[in-house]
Design an enzyme around this catalytic site. Structure first.
Site, PDB file in Angstrom:
ATOM      1  N   CYS A   2      55.775   7.965  10.873  1.00 28.37           N
ATOM      2  CA  CYS A   2      55.671   7.549   9.234  1.00 28.37           C
ATOM      3  C   CYS A   2      56.993   7.387   8.997  1.00 28.37           C
ATOM      4  O   CYS A   2      57.627   6.878   9.743  1.00 28.37           O
ATOM      5  CB  CYS A   2      56.566   9.320   8.510  1.00 28.37           C
ATOM      6  SG  CYS A   2      55.298  10.580   8.476  1.00 28.37           S
ATOM      7  N   ARG A  27      53.668   2.879  11.823  1.00 34.30           N
ATOM      8  CA  ARG A  27      54.132   4.032  12.443  1.00 34.30           C
ATOM      9  C   ARG A  27      52.922   5.943  11.453  1.00 34.30           C
ATOM     10  O   ARG A  27      53.827   6.468  11.585  1.00 34.30           O
ATOM     11  CB  ARG A  27      55.382   4.297  11.446  1.00 34.30           C
ATOM     12  CG  ARG A  27      56.307   3.416  12.167  1.00 34.30           C
ATOM     13  CD  ARG A  27      57.875   3.339  11.064  1.00 34.30           C
ATOM     14  NE  ARG A  27      58.580   4.726  11.256  1.00 34.30           N
ATOM     15  CZ  ARG A  27      59.580   4.906  12.919  1.00 34.30           C
ATOM     16  NH1 ARG A  27      59.754   4.017  13.295  1.00 34.30           N
ATOM     17  NH2 ARG A  27      59.716   6.324  12.671  1.00 34.30           N
ATOM     18  N   TRP A  74      51.941  10.161   8.469  1.00 29.76           N
ATOM     19  CA  TRP A  74      51.046  10.716   9.806  1.00 29.76           C
ATOM     20  C   TRP A  74      51.335  12.367   9.373  1.00 29.76           C
ATOM     21  O   TRP A  74      52.587  12.742   9.684  1.00 29.76           O
ATOM     22  CB  TRP A  74      51.668  10.067  11.072  1.00 29.76           C
ATOM     23  CG  TRP A  74      51.098  10.698  12.104  1.00 29.76           C
ATOM     24  CD1 TRP A  74      49.877   9.870  12.854  1.00 29.76           C
ATOM     25  CD2 TRP A  74      51.358  11.832  12.810  1.00 29.76           C
ATOM     26  NE1 TRP A  74      49.593  10.400  13.861  1.00 29.76           N
ATOM     27  CE2 TRP A  74      50.694  11.646  14.388  1.00 29.76           C
ATOM     28  CE3 TRP A  74      51.852  12.551  12.748  1.00 29.76           C
ATOM     29  CZ2 TRP A  74      50.429  12.592  15.284  1.00 29.76           C
ATOM     30  CZ3 TRP A  74      52.036  13.319  14.083  1.00 29.76           C
ATOM     31  CH2 TRP A  74      51.389  13.739  15.107  1.00 29.76           C
ATOM     32  N   ASN A 100      60.349  11.339   6.616  1.00 26.79           N
ATOM     33  CA  ASN A 100      60.014  10.844   8.193  1.00 26.79           C
ATOM     34  C   ASN A 100      60.561  12.043   8.608  1.00 26.79           C
ATOM     35  O   ASN A 100      62.050  12.973   9.176  1.00 26.79           O
ATOM     36  CB  ASN A 100      60.343  10.007   8.230  1.00 26.79           C
ATOM     37  CG  ASN A 100      59.863   9.887   9.888  1.00 26.79           C
ATOM     38  OD1 ASN A 100      58.714  10.475  10.482  1.00 26.79           O
ATOM     39  ND2 ASN A 100      60.401   8.894  10.374  1.00 26.79           N
ATOM     40  N   GLY A 101      60.288  13.194   9.381  1.00 28.49           N
ATOM     41  CA  GLY A 101      60.700  14.747  10.641  1.00 28.49           C
ATOM     42  C   GLY A 101      59.858  15.373   9.696  1.00 28.49           C
ATOM     43  O   GLY A 101      58.735  15.804   9.263  1.00 28.49           O
ATOM     44  N   GLU A 480      46.721   3.723  33.285  1.00 28.53           N
ATOM     45  CA  GLU A 480      47.304   2.077  31.441  1.00 28.53           C
ATOM     46  C   GLU A 480      45.515   2.263  31.432  1.00 28.53           C
ATOM     47  O   GLU A 480      45.292   2.680  30.043  1.00 28.53           O
ATOM     48  CB  GLU A 480      48.385   1.726  32.160  1.00 28.53           C
ATOM     49  CG  GLU A 480      48.444   0.979  31.165  1.00 28.53           C
ATOM     50  CD  GLU A 480      48.519   1.409  29.452  1.00 28.53           C
ATOM     51  OE1 GLU A 480      48.978   2.186  29.755  1.00 28.53           O
ATOM     52  OE2 GLU A 480      49.339   0.718  28.530  1.00 28.53           O
ATOM     53  N   LYS A 484      44.240   2.832  27.951  1.00 31.75           N
ATOM     54  CA  LYS A 484      43.909   2.219  27.105  1.00 31.75           C
ATOM     55  C   LYS A 484      42.690   2.237  26.224  1.00 31.75           C
ATOM     56  O   LYS A 484      42.647   1.828  24.610  1.00 31.75           O
ATOM     57  CB  LYS A 484      44.642   0.541  27.055  1.00 31.75           C
ATOM     58  CG  LYS A 484      45.060  -0.023  26.546  1.00 31.75           C
ATOM     59  CD  LYS A 484      46.599  -0.226  26.236  1.00 31.75           C
ATOM     60  CE  LYS A 484      47.075   1.099  26.068  1.00 31.75           C
ATOM     61  NZ  LYS A 484      48.389   0.755  26.225  1.00 31.75           N
ATOM     62  N   GLU A 487      41.886   5.229  23.633  1.00 30.38           N
ATOM     63  CA  GLU A 487      42.917   5.477  22.386  1.00 30.38           C
ATOM     64  C   GLU A 487      42.008   4.440  21.750  1.00 30.38           C
ATOM     65  O   GLU A 487      42.184   4.443  20.561  1.00 30.38           O
ATOM     66  CB  GLU A 487      44.080   4.277  23.340  1.00 30.38           C
ATOM     67  CG  GLU A 487      44.955   4.890  22.304  1.00 30.38           C
ATOM     68  CD  GLU A 487      47.067   4.124  22.442  1.00 30.38           C
ATOM     69  OE1 GLU A 487      46.599   3.443  23.667  1.00 30.38           O
ATOM     70  OE2 GLU A 487      47.557   4.171  22.050  1.00 30.38           O
ATOM     71  N   HIS A 503      36.844  14.485  45.942  1.00 24.30           N
ATOM     72  CA  HIS A 503      37.495  16.335  46.166  1.00 24.30           C
ATOM     73  C   HIS A 503      36.549  17.138  44.660  1.00 24.30           C
ATOM     74  O   HIS A 503      37.805  17.433  44.606  1.00 24.30           O
ATOM     75  CB  HIS A 503      39.071  16.168  46.761  1.00 24.30           C
ATOM     76  CG  HIS A 503      39.244  15.606  47.412  1.00 24.30           C
ATOM     77  ND1 HIS A 503      38.989  16.538  48.725  1.00 24.30           N
ATOM     78  CD2 HIS A 503      40.295  14.401  47.978  1.00 24.30           C
ATOM     79  CE1 HIS A 503      39.155  15.121  49.740  1.00 24.30           C
ATOM     80  NE2 HIS A 503      40.302  14.361  49.572  1.00 24.30           N
ATOM     81  N   LYS A 600      52.567   4.741  16.277  1.00 30.46           N
ATOM     82  CA  LYS A 600      53.438   4.173  17.118  1.00 30.46           C
ATOM     83  C   LYS A 600      54.679   4.333  18.125  1.00 30.46           C
ATOM     84  O   LYS A 600      54.588   4.969  19.203  1.00 30.46           O
ATOM     85  CB  LYS A 600      53.360   2.485  17.181  1.00 30.46           C
ATOM     86  CG  LYS A 600      54.320   2.045  18.395  1.00 30.46           C
ATOM     87  CD  LYS A 600      53.867   0.963  18.085  1.00 30.46           C
ATOM     88  CE  LYS A 600      53.935  -0.434  19.307  1.00 30.46           C
ATOM     89  NZ  LYS A 600      53.212   0.211  20.488  1.00 30.46           N
TER      90      LYS A 600
HETATM   91  C1  F6R Z   1      49.673   4.024  24.440  1.00 32.66           C
HETATM   92  C2  F6R Z   1      51.153   4.156  23.387  1.00 32.66           C
HETATM   93  C3  F6R Z   1      51.880   5.696  23.101  1.00 32.66           C
HETATM   94  C4  F6R Z   1      53.041   4.988  23.845  1.00 32.66           C
HETATM   95  C5  F6R Z   1      53.502   6.826  23.894  1.00 32.66           C
HETATM   96  C6  F6R Z   1      55.394   6.510  23.881  1.00 32.66           C
HETATM   97  O1  F6R Z   1      48.729   2.643  24.219  1.00 32.66           O
HETATM   98  O2  F6R Z   1      51.430   3.854  23.109  1.00 32.66           O
HETATM   99  O3  F6R Z   1      51.335   6.407  24.657  1.00 32.66           O
HETATM  100  O4  F6R Z   1      53.266   4.652  24.988  1.00 32.66           O
HETATM  101  O5  F6R Z   1      53.548   7.415  22.997  1.00 32.66           O
HETATM  102  O6  F6R Z   1      56.134   6.047  23.414  1.00 32.66           O
HETATM  103  P1  F6R Z   1      57.367   4.891  23.841  1.00 32.66           P
HETATM  104  O7  F6R Z   1      57.568   3.359  24.809  1.00 32.66           O
HETATM  105  O8  F6R Z   1      57.886   4.056  22.235  1.00 32.66           O
HETATM  106  O9  F6R Z   1      58.193   5.861  24.072  1.00 32.66           O
END
Ligand code: F6R
Length: 605
Positions: A2, A27, A74, A100-101, A480, A484, A487, A503, A600
């Site tokens: 948010c 956000r 969000w 937000n919260g 990773e 990615k 995602e 395994h 994010k």
């Molecule tokens: C993946 C991604 C999320 C963040 C995770 C942690 O591309 O963006 O998995 O890595 O939410 O976020 P931060 O680094 O801001 O704590």
């Protein structure tokens, strides 16, 4: 998670709010809205969907108010509908609120208000806030008192901003969720995050938990919950507003992948003494870590993968180090004491799970050193010390350049720890590491310019699943790569240590499960063997390594990386995998910068 925006004192309130919402859309992007005060009452415009939907809903000449608030959502309570979009108002639209919260006691408050005849129109927890403010106004409270009394009733976490009919003031408060005031030239802003207003000002004041601000056309003031004034400190944000734009790119993600060489130069700048190779990090000079015996890294998502990479580098240097998923940290039985150094790794510095793990560690006696990208973020304010990764603003929801800068920062921190801690064994080949770090921006540039990732990504796009394997330092990279890929493509992607394949997971392998094999470091030959086993079962193999010629028969496709020190090979391989994900998602026409259901900055646990 948010995004809140507010502005006071500009004669372009609605355009300013809309720009802020667009800048904050990373956000959350389920629904959005704005409310402005224009002397004739409060006008509210809100819609489900992206910020663009609100733009469409605005009248041709939007109201010309001088005070306004906005929100991009969000969803937590209630689906993303027009009704559940913020701002929320009381029934007479005397009070408009963005939040937000999570208000944990909202059902009790709602029942209490309904019992006195209030009618609610949304499923949200937020709607109790404007109702409560209006309730206290009806009892004869002045605006500020009504706002403060409302806050006193709320349990949970919030960043909240309210406007009240007939008053050119934004009342706002923070409790567990970020809020920052921007000080412009004759105008003031309020937001969840600085990029919301960075093109208008870089002078900011961060609210701390429990602080309340009144923002008015001729200034702002801060107070505590009792209304007693608080001194403020203005900080300057050292980010270039250009970095928050997309430039000539179609997507922030590609821009952020492409700018990794520049970001890494900033990560490294001035941190290594050229004559001696001594590492200095933001005041953490030699000797700083002498009293510690073990290191706990806590993080989520991509940052967890960087932490895993960092933990392996620390272990190689003889240090007892573990990376933990922050959300599980409090539930596991690890021993934390005063000899523990806890390192929360977080791009945003606002991830609730990571902040909570850091608090658990601190409570058990650990010292905390945050590794983050965002100045003024909660982690930077709460940790004992902070090392900034200096990657610049990252707007694409999928983290890219910050992974590289986190790993490099952790590598430098590992050197500091290896020199300081009793068990530490500083690498004898550190000169070679330094030379490789120096070349790293150019090596990444080479990958960016020569990569075959686009054509590889387009092959097998209709596969059943995509598997990523690697060992040791290549394992966090495989993880990773899979994160990615899933995602932003919404395709099923999994990662395994390459040795684990036989395994169990080998049962998944078919000609419709391409395998991305990250073959780096001394253990590469074992990964190559595991990839060969998968190839024998029909899986197409995409080999990510520095010597594709030697393995020409194994790889169906090759993503070559330049030769470098083995500590850094994973970073180059990761750039190849970032590009694969990007081009696959682009081919599938996905919302690359705003993947479905994600946001994010994840500020709820
Ligand atoms: C993946 C991604 C999320 C963040 C995770 C942690 O591309 O963006 O998995 O890595 O939410 O976020 P931060 O680094 O801001 O704590």
């Amino acid at each position: 998670m948010c995004g809140i925006i507010g502005c006071v004192g500009t004669d372009e309130t609605v355009p300013t709010l809309m720009d802020g919402l667009s800048n904050l859309e990373y956000r959350g992007y389920d629904s959005a809205g704005v409310a402005v005060q224009n002397g004739k009452g409060i006008a509210t415009f809100k819609r489900s969907g992206k910020v663009a939907e609100v733009r469409k809903a605005l009248p041709e000449s939007p109201p010309s108010g001088t005070v306004g608030i906005g929100h991009t959502r969000w969803s937590t309570h209630g689906p993303p509908t027009d009704q559940n979009a913020h701002p929320h108002t009381d029934p007479e639209s005397r009070v408009a609120v963005v939040h937000n919260g999570v208000i944990e006691n909202y059902d009790t408050l709602r029942a209490e208000l309904e019992a006195t005849g209030n009618t609610f129109v949304s499923d949200t927890d937020t709607e109790v806030i404007p109702h409560l403010v209006a309730h206290y106004l009806d009892q004869g409270d002045d605006h500020e008192t009504a706002f403060r009394r409302t806050l006193d009733r709320l349990d949970g976490s919030y960043a909240v901003a309210a406007i009240i009919d007939g008053d050119d003031t934004i009342y706002c408060a923070r409790h567990g969720t970020p809020l920052v005031v921007g000080i412009g030239d004759g105008s003031y802003f309020l937001a969840s995050d600085v990029p919301a207003f960075l093109e208008r000002t870089s002078e900011v004041v961060y609210l701390e938990d429990g602080e309340i601000a009144r923002i008015e056309p001729d200034g702002f003031s801060m107070m505590d919950v009792h209304g007693d004034p608080i001194e403020t400190e203005i900080e300057h944000i050292d980010w270039d507003p250009k970095d928050t734009g997309k430039g000539a790119y179609d997507h922030y993600m590609l821009k952020e992948i492409d700018t990794q060489p520049t970001a890494l130069k900033k990560t490294l700048e001035g941190r290594i003494e050229p004559e001696t190779g001594t590492v200095s990090l933001d005041g953490l000079d030699p000797g700083h870590f002498e009293e510690f015996e073990q290191v706990d890294l806590v993080a989520c998502g991509t940052s967890y993968h960087a932490a895993l990479y960092g933990a392996k580098i620390l272990q190689e240097a003889g240090i007892e180090a573990q990376a933990h998923r922050a959300s599980e940290y409090g539930t596991s039985s690890q021993l934390v004491s005063e000899s523990t150094l806890a390192i929360p790794v977080t791009q945003s510095g606002e991830t609730a799970d990571t902040l909570s793990a850091m608090a658990d560690a601190a409570e058990a006696g650990a010292t905390t050193v945050a590794v983050t990208n965002v100045m003024g973020s909660t982690v930077a304010r709460q940790a004992d010390e902070t090392v900034f990764i200096r990657a610049g603003p990252e707007i694409g929801v999928a983290a890219t350049k910050t992974f590289s800068s986190q790993v490099v920062t952790l590598l430098l921190l590992a050197r500091r720890l290896a020199e300081d801690m009793d068990d530490g064994e500083p690498r004898e080949d550190f000169d070679e590491v330094l030379a490789a770090l120096d070349r790293l921006p150019d090596d990444i540039q080479h990958v960016l310019e020569s990569s075959d990732a686009r054509s590889v990504a387009h092959k097998h796009i209709d596969s059943d699943a995509f598997l990523f394997i690697g060992r040791h330092l290549a394992f966090p990279v495989a993880k990773e790569g899979a994160l990615k890929f899933k995602e932003i493509t919404y395709e099923h992607a999994e990662s395994f240590t390459s040795g684990r394949l036989k395994h169990g997971p080998l049962a998944l392998v078919t000609p419709s499960t391409p395998i991305f094999a990250v073959a780096t470091g001394e253990v590469r030959s074992k990964t190559l063997t595991n990839a060969t086993e998968a190839k024998s079962r029909g899986a197409p193999i995409v080999l990510v390594t520095d010597d594709c010629d030697a393995n020409a028969d194994l790889g169906d496709y090759h993503l070559e990386i330049p030769e470098t020190h083995e500590l850094l090979e994973g970073l180059l391989a990761n750039v190849q995998l970032q590009l694969v994900s990007y081009y696959a998602a682009n081919r599938l026409d996905r919302e690359i910068d705003k993947p479905r259901n994600l946001a994010k900055s994840v500020t709820v646990e």
